[in-house]
Design an enzyme around this catalytic site. Structure first.
Site: not given
Ligand code: NAD
Length: 448
Positions: A11, A30, A122, A152, A154-155, A259, A269
């Site tokens: 995200v 990060d 989320t 929101f 989509r990967e 569907l 997610c």
């Molecule tokens: P991810 O694991 O790909 O990325 C999270 C990043 O945060 C990691 O690189 C990690 O090293 C970093 N991180 C963690 N703690 C940290 C800190 N204290 N300081 C700096 N960096 C830190 O996760 P994601 O898939 O990007 O998801 C992130 C959030 O977004 C989640 O809550 C997820 O549910 C939500 N989300 C994800 C998607 C998706 O498609 N992946 C879509 C919508 C919402």
């Protein structure tokens, strides 16, 4: 506007790159140093179509930079976006907020001038309030507002979705914070307006915003589970799931998306968000039977797909090999987290100790290796689709990569040991497969 993004994953990275492309000054933070050094060198750390080009363009334009130091990134930032992971808690399955709380605690000392802290992770309803308390406790002088800004995307379509959102939900009652988020998205909304799209910021309270995210993902997961159950029904009754889905989707109240039958939903997610909503419902003494049965039913779906593949093996074959096309949880991504394909592989390998696998995915091989390494030599990682077929007893198709449609069936008819296909995505041409002598099983289709 200067924007700091904490968390540079699936995200955070597309969001950062997208905001830089809109003209903002973005600093992505990060704590994984290896990730940051790659990004500093202009190398993407995940696969999303179009991301690499935009990353390099915006690094060259000096609109985006990467660091592990929150302290260095913060001076002059008007907005901080938190996008850290909120995985399921290993025991309770509720959303695990430890990364979010750590990020908020680390951030608190730097909130000297008024700053908006927008949470894109989320999170359970009420988490925004907890972030406020945590920051105020850590730094009583902090000047800030916490906004819920759910994501929101989509990967597989992250870049497209950033520039073409259906809606942008902004959860806060604070006028100043609403205006700042409005300013952030103004260039995008202007661009969309010029394209004739009427995308709006949806202004709601923080708790509604947090809930919209869970409600949306749980609804979509339920829709997928529903069509998978209908696919099972079609197999038994002689109906065709595509004709049924098309007929349903023409009803505007239902809509045609989501569907598409498959081996079950997965990814980072839907599984975790349905589990978290189920947990919150129990916590609040609310019956949510639909969400609960979607979770249970989806697990059963994944297991039943694995059993279907095992059943396709000749029971007399003591050392079978299954060829697998697709490891990512969906096409367009290299993400294998909670991938149905990976869960099916795990099920196959545990149930059949002599089984060997030959696997291929266009983007997810490296991520899959990290998960499958305990199986060692039982898994052969192939360089092509054709290599997967060689000497396989059954070919299983698990991810809907469009390129799998071009799989060379004629070549596979010569190189496979037994001509059996279990197509959990209905990607191959079943008539051609049958004409070449394959036993072909799709999903949701009338049984021959
Ligand atoms: P991810 O694991 O790909 O990325 C999270 C990043 O945060 C990691 O690189 C990690 O090293 C970093 N991180 C963690 N703690 C940290 C800190 N204290 N300081 C700096 N960096 C830190 O996760 P994601 O898939 O990007 O998801 C992130 C959030 O977004 C989640 O809550 C997820 O549910 C939500 N989300 C994800 C998607 C998706 O498609 N992946 C879509 C919508 C919402």
């Amino acid at each position: 506007m200067k924007v700091v993004i904490i968390g540079t994953g699936y995200v955070g990275l597309p969001t950062g790159v997208g905001l830089a492309e809109l003209g903002h000054e973005v600093v992505c933070v990060d704590r994984e140093a290896s990730k940051i050094s790659k990004l500093q060198a202009g190398i993407t750390t995940l696969y999303e179509e179009g991301l690499a080009e935009l990353l390099q363009k915006n690094i060259a334009a000096k609109r985006i930079s990467f660091t592990t130091s929150l302290a260095d990134s913060m001076p002059g930032a008007a907005l901080v976006i938190i996008a850290v992971g909120t995985p399921p808690h290993p025991v309770t399955q509720e959303a695990d907020l430890r990364y979010l709380y750590a990020a908020a605690t680390e951030l608190a000392p730097y909130l000297k001038e008024y700053t908006v802290v927008a949470n894109k992770s989320t999170v359970p309803v009420g988490t925004g309030d907890m972030i406020v308390n945590l920051i105020s406790k850590t730094n009583p002088q902090a000047s800030f507002e916490v906004v819920s800004l759910p994501e929101f995307l989509r990967e597989g379509y992250a870049v497209y979705d950033f520039f073409n959102p259906d809606r942008i939900v902004v959860g806060t009652d604070d006028e100043r914070a609403r205006n700042l988020i409005g300013e952030l998205y103004a260039p995008l909304l202007e661009r969309l307006h010029q394209e004739g799209k009427d995308t709006k910021l949806l202004l709601v309270n923080r708790r509604s915003s947090e809930t919209i995210k869970y409600a949306s993902n749980s609804f979509l997961a339920t829709k997928i589970h529903f069509i998978n159950e209908m696919a099972n029904f079609c197999e038994k009754t002689g109906a065709n799931i595509y004709e049924v889905a098309h007929g349903m989707g023409l009803d505007k109240r239902i809509g045609s998306s989501f569907l598409n039958p498959g081996p079950g939903f997965g990814g980072s997610c839907f599984p975790k968000d349905t589990l978290a909503l189920d947990f919150m419902a129990r916590q609040n003494n609310v019956e949510m039977t639909l969400v609960h049965s979607t979770i249970v039913g989806n697990q059963a779906r994944i297991a039943s797909m694995a059993e279907r593949i095992l059943k396709a093996l000749n029971p007399l074959n003591q050392e079978p090999t299954i060829g697998v096309l697709g490891l990512a949880f969906k096409n367009g991504t290299d993400d294998c987290r909670v991938s149905p394909a990976m869960q099916i592989l795990n099920h196959l390998l545990e149930r059949q100790p002599q089984l060997k696998l030959r696997v291929f995915d266009p983007q997810a091989m490296e991520n899959a290796k990290l998960i499958l390494f305990p199986y060692g030599e039982r898994i052969h990682y192939c360089a092509s689709m054709n290599e997967v077929a060689e000497q396989s007893d059954v070919l299983a198709i698990l991810t809907e990569w469009p390129e799998f449609k071009d799989f060379d069936l004629a070549q596979a008819a010569l190189s496979m040991k037994a001509k059996v296909i279990v197509d959990c995505r209905n990607l191959l041409d079943s008539s051609q497969a049958k004409a070449l002598g394959f036993t072909y099983q799709g999903i949701g289709l009338p049984q021959a």
